[in-house]
Motif scaffolding. Sequence first.
Motif, PDB file in Angstrom:
ATOM      1  N   GLY A 257       0.686  -1.175  -0.008  1.00 22.69           N
ATOM      2  CA  GLY A 257      -0.047  -0.052  -0.026  1.00 22.69           C
ATOM      3  C   GLY A 257       0.802   1.230   0.038  1.00 22.69           C
ATOM      4  O   GLY A 257       0.550   2.184  -0.776  1.00 22.69           O
ATOM      5  N   ARG A 258       1.897   1.021   0.815  1.00 19.25           N
ATOM      6  CA  ARG A 258       2.783   2.417   0.924  1.00 19.25           C
ATOM      7  C   ARG A 258       3.336   2.503  -0.434  1.00 19.25           C
ATOM      8  O   ARG A 258       3.370   3.812  -0.737  1.00 19.25           O
ATOM      9  CB  ARG A 258       3.892   2.102   2.043  1.00 19.25           C
ATOM     10  N   GLN A 259       4.179   1.639  -1.018  1.00 21.30           N
ATOM     11  CA  GLN A 259       4.654   1.971  -1.960  1.00 21.30           C
ATOM     12  C   GLN A 259       3.910   2.141  -3.191  1.00 21.30           C
ATOM     13  O   GLN A 259       4.262   3.108  -4.344  1.00 21.30           O
ATOM     14  CB  GLN A 259       5.252   0.574  -2.586  1.00 21.30           C
ATOM     15  N   VAL A 260       2.662   1.728  -3.455  1.00 23.74           N
ATOM     16  CA  VAL A 260       1.479   2.004  -4.421  1.00 23.74           C
ATOM     17  C   VAL A 260       1.278   3.409  -4.298  1.00 23.74           C
ATOM     18  O   VAL A 260       1.270   4.250  -5.248  1.00 23.74           O
ATOM     19  CB  VAL A 260       0.377   0.999  -4.249  1.00 23.74           C
ATOM     20  N   GLU A 261       1.005   3.831  -3.080  1.00 22.93           N
ATOM     21  CA  GLU A 261       0.761   5.328  -2.990  1.00 22.93           C
ATOM     22  C   GLU A 261       1.998   6.122  -3.299  1.00 22.93           C
ATOM     23  O   GLU A 261       1.846   7.240  -3.916  1.00 22.93           O
ATOM     24  CB  GLU A 261       0.351   5.800  -1.345  1.00 22.93           C
ATOM     25  N   ASP A 262       3.152   5.992  -2.970  1.00 28.52           N
ATOM     26  CA  ASP A 262       4.199   6.602  -3.353  1.00 28.52           C
ATOM     27  C   ASP A 262       4.553   6.939  -4.778  1.00 28.52           C
ATOM     28  O   ASP A 262       4.828   7.994  -5.425  1.00 28.52           O
ATOM     29  CB  ASP A 262       5.522   5.984  -2.801  1.00 28.52           C
ATOM     30  N   VAL A 263       4.261   5.576  -5.664  1.00 27.35           N
ATOM     31  CA  VAL A 263       4.595   5.756  -6.760  1.00 27.35           C
ATOM     32  C   VAL A 263       3.587   6.113  -7.787  1.00 27.35           C
ATOM     33  O   VAL A 263       3.862   6.983  -8.800  1.00 27.35           O
ATOM     34  CB  VAL A 263       5.059   4.248  -7.385  1.00 27.35           C
ATOM     35  N   THR A 264       2.238   6.019  -7.405  1.00 28.56           N
ATOM     36  CA  THR A 264       1.210   6.352  -8.248  1.00 28.56           C
ATOM     37  C   THR A 264       0.528   7.732  -7.630  1.00 28.56           C
ATOM     38  O   THR A 264      -0.044   8.427  -8.750  1.00 28.56           O
ATOM     39  CB  THR A 264      -0.088   5.226  -8.266  1.00 28.56           C
ATOM     40  N   GLY A 265       0.824   8.070  -6.565  1.00 29.22           N
ATOM     41  CA  GLY A 265       0.154   9.282  -6.149  1.00 29.22           C
ATOM     42  C   GLY A 265      -1.182   9.016  -5.614  1.00 29.22           C
ATOM     43  O   GLY A 265      -1.942  10.008  -5.067  1.00 29.22           O
ATOM     44  N   PHE A 266      -1.861   7.707  -6.027  1.00 29.06           N
ATOM     45  CA  PHE A 266      -3.264   7.710  -5.526  1.00 29.06           C
ATOM     46  C   PHE A 266      -3.348   7.297  -4.080  1.00 29.06           C
ATOM     47  O   PHE A 266      -2.480   6.501  -3.481  1.00 29.06           O
ATOM     48  CB  PHE A 266      -3.712   6.308  -6.270  1.00 29.06           C
ATOM     49  N   GLU A 267      -4.400   8.161  -3.547  1.00 27.09           N
ATOM     50  CA  GLU A 267      -4.324   7.848  -2.060  1.00 27.09           C
ATOM     51  C   GLU A 267      -4.889   6.471  -1.641  1.00 27.09           C
ATOM     52  O   GLU A 267      -5.491   5.789  -2.442  1.00 27.09           O
ATOM     53  CB  GLU A 267      -5.459   8.921  -1.476  1.00 27.09           C
ATOM     54  N   THR A 268      -4.350   5.758  -0.936  1.00 28.23           N
ATOM     55  CA  THR A 268      -4.198   4.345  -0.504  1.00 28.23           C
ATOM     56  C   THR A 268      -4.321   4.080   0.768  1.00 28.23           C
ATOM     57  O   THR A 268      -3.673   4.636   1.630  1.00 28.23           O
ATOM     58  CB  THR A 268      -3.064   3.705  -1.093  1.00 28.23           C
ATOM     59  N   ARG A 269      -5.280   3.065   1.333  1.00 28.43           N
ATOM     60  CA  ARG A 269      -5.383   2.698   2.587  1.00 28.43           C
ATOM     61  C   ARG A 269      -5.382   0.944   2.371  1.00 28.43           C
ATOM     62  O   ARG A 269      -5.653   0.352   1.645  1.00 28.43           O
ATOM     63  CB  ARG A 269      -7.107   3.080   3.187  1.00 28.43           C
ATOM     64  N   VAL A 270      -5.026   0.719   3.725  1.00 30.69           N
ATOM     65  CA  VAL A 270      -4.670  -0.957   3.673  1.00 30.69           C
ATOM     66  C   VAL A 270      -5.550  -1.503   5.000  1.00 30.69           C
ATOM     67  O   VAL A 270      -5.705  -1.106   6.104  1.00 30.69           O
ATOM     68  CB  VAL A 270      -3.249  -1.169   4.250  1.00 30.69           C
ATOM     69  N   THR A 271      -6.128  -2.633   4.447  1.00 34.54           N
ATOM     70  CA  THR A 271      -7.091  -3.356   5.774  1.00 34.54           C
ATOM     71  C   THR A 271      -6.461  -4.933   5.713  1.00 34.54           C
ATOM     72  O   THR A 271      -6.254  -5.334   4.739  1.00 34.54           O
ATOM     73  CB  THR A 271      -8.486  -3.487   5.081  1.00 34.54           C
ATOM     74  N   VAL A 272      -6.189  -5.265   7.112  1.00 37.51           N
ATOM     75  CA  VAL A 272      -5.532  -6.416   7.342  1.00 37.51           C
ATOM     76  C   VAL A 272      -6.793  -7.133   7.956  1.00 37.51           C
ATOM     77  O   VAL A 272      -7.012  -7.067   9.031  1.00 37.51           O
ATOM     78  CB  VAL A 272      -4.260  -6.347   8.066  1.00 37.51           C
TER      79      VAL A 272
END
Length: 344
Positions: A257-272
């Motif tokens: 999630g963290r990497q996706v947000e950094d690279v795409t700029g799309f706001e991202t949230r993670v649910t475990v």
Amino acid sequence: MQIGILTGGGDAPGLNAAIRGVARSAIADGADVLGVRNGWAGLVGEGDAVPLHLADVSGILARGGTMLGTSRVNPLADPKLMDAVIGNLGRLGIDALVAIGGDDTLSVGAALAERGVPVVGVPKTVDNDLLVTEYCIGFDTAVAIVTEAVDRLHTTAASHHRVMVVEAMGREAGWVTLMGGLAGGADMIIIPEFVVELDEVVEHLNARRQQGKTFSIIAVSEGAEVGGLPTPSGGGAPLDAFGHEQLSRRGIGERLGRQVEDVTGFETRVTVLGHTQRGGTPTAYDRIWATRVGVGAYKLISERRFGEIPIKRGDDVVNVRLSEVVAEPRLVPEDLYRMAELLY
Ligand code: F6P
């Protein structure tokens, strides 16, 4: 005749239905039943078991968890522990044992059977990775929980135009993630059997945005690898008694999630989803099939077919050798995984 029942490894919804199925069919046949507490832990040391009468297994069909308790104690770790198990079976007066569990618990059962101990198995694991059987206790409920989570994440993802990463269980096999992701309509499914590169994830998310889709849901197994992600800090995750990594500590969902947000700029949230996938009420399917394999396990004992396990094949319960179901993990086949990819 006195039979013992134990549940080992991770708990799973439907275990109580199986215990009830074994106990009721045994008692109806005139046998006595002992419930061994906390998996193999109850057969090492002093031994820990309680008599189970009809009243004790009443009202448990719909209850999650296991009324007997469970543990990941592994008697195969030390020959002295295997001797202790065999000694305790004799001391407690257990003439035949029903071991309910996944590959770890059933591997101990298979090893005991090889030593001539009268033991039969019952297939249980939310991971659904036992060979040969089409059914493992708990899998159907876990898939229902993942499906509901993905459904719920859809509405909040759409409202906020976010990427949602949902981490589901699955050690070597991605069954829960794949089936929950398929049923919930996840936009990308990442499982341990097939390594995906971060670049592919980013490309797919960008493509969806270009198609006007303002949110995406990625379902990822806790045991999956994503090429190009930074490795977890602090070294490897701790091991359990069977030598398995505690996968929840790898944090794949969070790192992805963290990497996706950094690279795409799309706001991202993670649910475990974690242990919510193993908790609570079993589905009707889990109750029915756990009951059927539980009753099947006592039938094996009454026919003195030790070293075997009842499994689902089509609409029938059939029996195979314990050693067959634990030979290796049952993985998601490539054609099914590729079919899921078509729907992203
Ligand atoms: O083996 C079943 C399982 O639910 C795995 O999917 C998961 O990685 C593991 O158990 C978690 O184990 P524990 O309950 O010991 O944290």
